[in-house]
Design a protein around this motif. Structure first.
Motif, PDB file in Angstrom:
ATOM      1  N   VAL A 254       0.854  -1.189   0.000  1.00  0.00           N
ATOM      2  CA  VAL A 254       0.000   0.000   0.000  1.00  0.00           C
ATOM      3  C   VAL A 254       0.889   1.237   0.000  1.00  0.00           C
ATOM      4  O   VAL A 254       1.821   1.338   0.803  1.00  0.00           O
ATOM      5  N   VAL A 255       0.618   2.148  -0.922  1.00  0.00           N
ATOM      6  CA  VAL A 255       1.400   3.375  -1.018  1.00  0.00           C
ATOM      7  C   VAL A 255       0.456   4.567  -1.027  1.00  0.00           C
ATOM      8  O   VAL A 255      -0.754   4.429  -1.256  1.00  0.00           O
ATOM      9  N   SER A 256       1.024   5.738  -0.794  1.00  0.00           N
ATOM     10  CA  SER A 256       0.264   6.980  -0.930  1.00  0.00           C
ATOM     11  C   SER A 256       0.781   7.735  -2.140  1.00  0.00           C
ATOM     12  O   SER A 256       1.978   7.688  -2.451  1.00  0.00           O
ATOM     13  N   TYR A 257      -0.133   8.407  -2.825  1.00  0.00           N
ATOM     14  CA  TYR A 257       0.242   9.208  -3.974  1.00  0.00           C
ATOM     15  C   TYR A 257      -0.841  10.259  -4.206  1.00  0.00           C
ATOM     16  O   TYR A 257      -2.012   9.926  -4.315  1.00  0.00           O
ATOM     17  N   ASN A 261      -4.484   6.695  -1.082  1.00  0.00           N
ATOM     18  CA  ASN A 261      -3.777   5.433  -0.880  1.00  0.00           C
ATOM     19  C   ASN A 261      -4.144   4.446  -1.980  1.00  0.00           C
ATOM     20  O   ASN A 261      -5.297   4.400  -2.436  1.00  0.00           O
ATOM     21  N   TYR A 262      -3.156   3.643  -2.387  1.00  0.00           N
ATOM     22  CA  TYR A 262      -3.359   2.662  -3.437  1.00  0.00           C
ATOM     23  C   TYR A 262      -2.726   1.343  -3.016  1.00  0.00           C
ATOM     24  O   TYR A 262      -1.657   1.315  -2.415  1.00  0.00           O
ATOM     25  N   ARG A 263      -3.398   0.228  -3.375  1.00  0.00           N
ATOM     26  CA  ARG A 263      -2.877  -1.101  -3.094  1.00  0.00           C
ATOM     27  C   ARG A 263      -2.375  -1.725  -4.399  1.00  0.00           C
ATOM     28  O   ARG A 263      -3.074  -1.716  -5.419  1.00  0.00           O
ATOM     29  N   CYS A 264      -1.173  -2.276  -4.378  1.00  0.00           N
ATOM     30  CA  CYS A 264      -0.599  -2.923  -5.546  1.00  0.00           C
ATOM     31  C   CYS A 264      -1.347  -4.228  -5.830  1.00  0.00           C
ATOM     32  O   CYS A 264      -1.545  -5.045  -4.928  1.00  0.00           O
ATOM     33  N   ILE A 265      -1.765  -4.431  -7.061  1.00  0.00           N
ATOM     34  CA  ILE A 265      -2.495  -5.645  -7.414  1.00  0.00           C
ATOM     35  C   ILE A 265      -1.689  -6.536  -8.360  1.00  0.00           C
ATOM     36  O   ILE A 265      -2.145  -7.619  -8.724  1.00  0.00           O
ATOM     37  N   GLN A 266      -0.474  -6.101  -8.736  1.00  0.00           N
ATOM     38  CA  GLN A 266       0.412  -6.929  -9.563  1.00  0.00           C
ATOM     39  C   GLN A 266       1.845  -6.497  -9.295  1.00  0.00           C
ATOM     40  O   GLN A 266       2.187  -5.319  -9.422  1.00  0.00           O
ATOM     41  N   TRP A 283      -2.447  -0.698  -9.786  1.00  0.00           N
ATOM     42  CA  TRP A 283      -2.829  -0.116  -8.488  1.00  0.00           C
ATOM     43  C   TRP A 283      -4.335   0.038  -8.382  1.00  0.00           C
ATOM     44  O   TRP A 283      -5.008   0.420  -9.326  1.00  0.00           O
ATOM     45  N   GLN A 284      -4.833  -0.265  -7.199  1.00  0.00           N
ATOM     46  CA  GLN A 284      -6.261  -0.110  -6.882  1.00  0.00           C
ATOM     47  C   GLN A 284      -6.393   0.876  -5.733  1.00  0.00           C
ATOM     48  O   GLN A 284      -5.736   0.741  -4.697  1.00  0.00           O
ATOM     49  N   ARG A 285      -7.234   1.875  -5.938  1.00  0.00           N
ATOM     50  CA  ARG A 285      -7.399   2.898  -4.904  1.00  0.00           C
ATOM     51  C   ARG A 285      -8.140   2.305  -3.700  1.00  0.00           C
ATOM     52  O   ARG A 285      -9.113   1.561  -3.863  1.00  0.00           O
ATOM     53  N   VAL A 286      -7.655   2.620  -2.505  1.00  0.00           N
ATOM     54  CA  VAL A 286      -8.284   2.089  -1.277  1.00  0.00           C
ATOM     55  C   VAL A 286      -8.678   3.238  -0.344  1.00  0.00           C
ATOM     56  O   VAL A 286      -8.211   4.360  -0.505  1.00  0.00           O
TER      57      VAL A 286
END
Length: 286
Positions: A254-257, A261-266, A283-286
């Motif tokens: 999970v990163v911020s940008y 916040n976004y979760r890596c899906i690949q 990336w999927q927004r969370v």
């Protein structure tokens, strides 16, 4: 292979770009045609850089010990299960790409699986369907031909086509091919001149050639079924991190940008232009 630095008294029949490679002779025998030459005796399928006034390294010559086609990143947009087809239709400048697949013993590879994917004319990838995605198999002479369009541009990259190439029973080569004379070739951090296609304009369209050399010698093996692993890896998380180019991310990180916040899906290594809002395939927004 550096022809400019090869002394005349040490002429190398295998690697000298001024003569005709064994691969070129083999291709001429396969198609039953005379060998076309450019000025200076260089095989016509060797890549050139007319805008620079000099020859680039040609596609690797076939011969034991010669370099195989280099691998490159899969990128964020690969999607398995593409349809079997050699024509990808859509708006844009018509492009045909053709060539041969060889192994390092200079043998053409029949029935090699070639999976292609690329951006459309506007630089977008179809992540919900299979537009500009398709796979095919080389014929008995190792020949392939793809009919498509010149791909568009998107942030951080020059024009390119993705592909996976696999001989029966062998490992997968994942790589990309490029177009000569593109301004973004000089700024794309992934670009490699060894993967330049030979491209010419024909009427309102373009024709390109590129030969792949796979990293094995001897006769290709007959493929054997392998079990499918359907288990899903447990994702890891990295809450609070800030997205940064050059970082390797795993699925679940999970990163911020830009305040979100976004979760890596690949899993992937981040490059400029792959910021989370730009690549929903990663990336999927969370």
């Amino acid at each position: 292979m550096d022809a400019e630095n090869t002394p005349v008294e040490e002429f190398d029949e295998e690697n000298d770009t001024r003569g005709i490679s064994r691969k070129t002779l083999l291709k001429a025998a396969i198609i039953g045609a005379p060998i076309p030459l450019l000025m200076g005796g260089v095989p016509a399928l060797a890549r050139d850089a007319k805008q620079e006034g000099k020859l680039l390294d040609p596609t690797p010559f076939c011969g034991n010990g010669d370099a195989a086609t280099i691998a490159q990143t899969e990128g964020p947009y690969f999607k398995p299960g593409s349809p079997l087809r050699d024509t990808l239709t859509g708006a844009g400048t018509l492009l045909t790409v053709s060539g041969y697949v060889f192994n390092r013993s200079c043998q053409p590879v029949a029935n090699a699986l070639m999976d292609f994917w690329q951006a459309d004319n506007a630089g977008n990838y179809d992540n919900s369907g299979y537009t500009f995605r398709g796979h095919q198999f080389t014929n008995a002479q190792g020949f392939y031909k793809l009919t498509t369009i010149v791909p568009g541009l998107y942030p951080g990259r020059t024009r390119h086509i993705h592909m996976k190439v696999q001989a029966p029973g062998r490992g997968i080569l994942t790589t990309q091919t490029y177009f000569p004379g593109e301004p973004r070739n000089n700024t794309d951090t992934i670009y490699d001149s060894r993967l330049l296609m030979n491209v010419r304009t024909v009427g309102s369209g373009k024709e390109a050639t590129y030969d792949f050399v796979l990293n094995f010698t001897g006769t290709p093996q007959t493929p054997t079924p392998t079990p499918t692993n359907s288990s899903t890896p447990t994702p890891t998380s990295n809450p609070g991190g800030t997205w940064a180019a050059g970082t390797s991310y795993a699925a679940g990180d999970v990163v911020s940008y830009g305040g979100s916040n976004y979760r890596c899906i690949q899993g992937h290594t981040a490059y400029p232009g792959w910021e989370p809002p730009n690549v929903p395939a990663l990336w999927q927004r969370v």
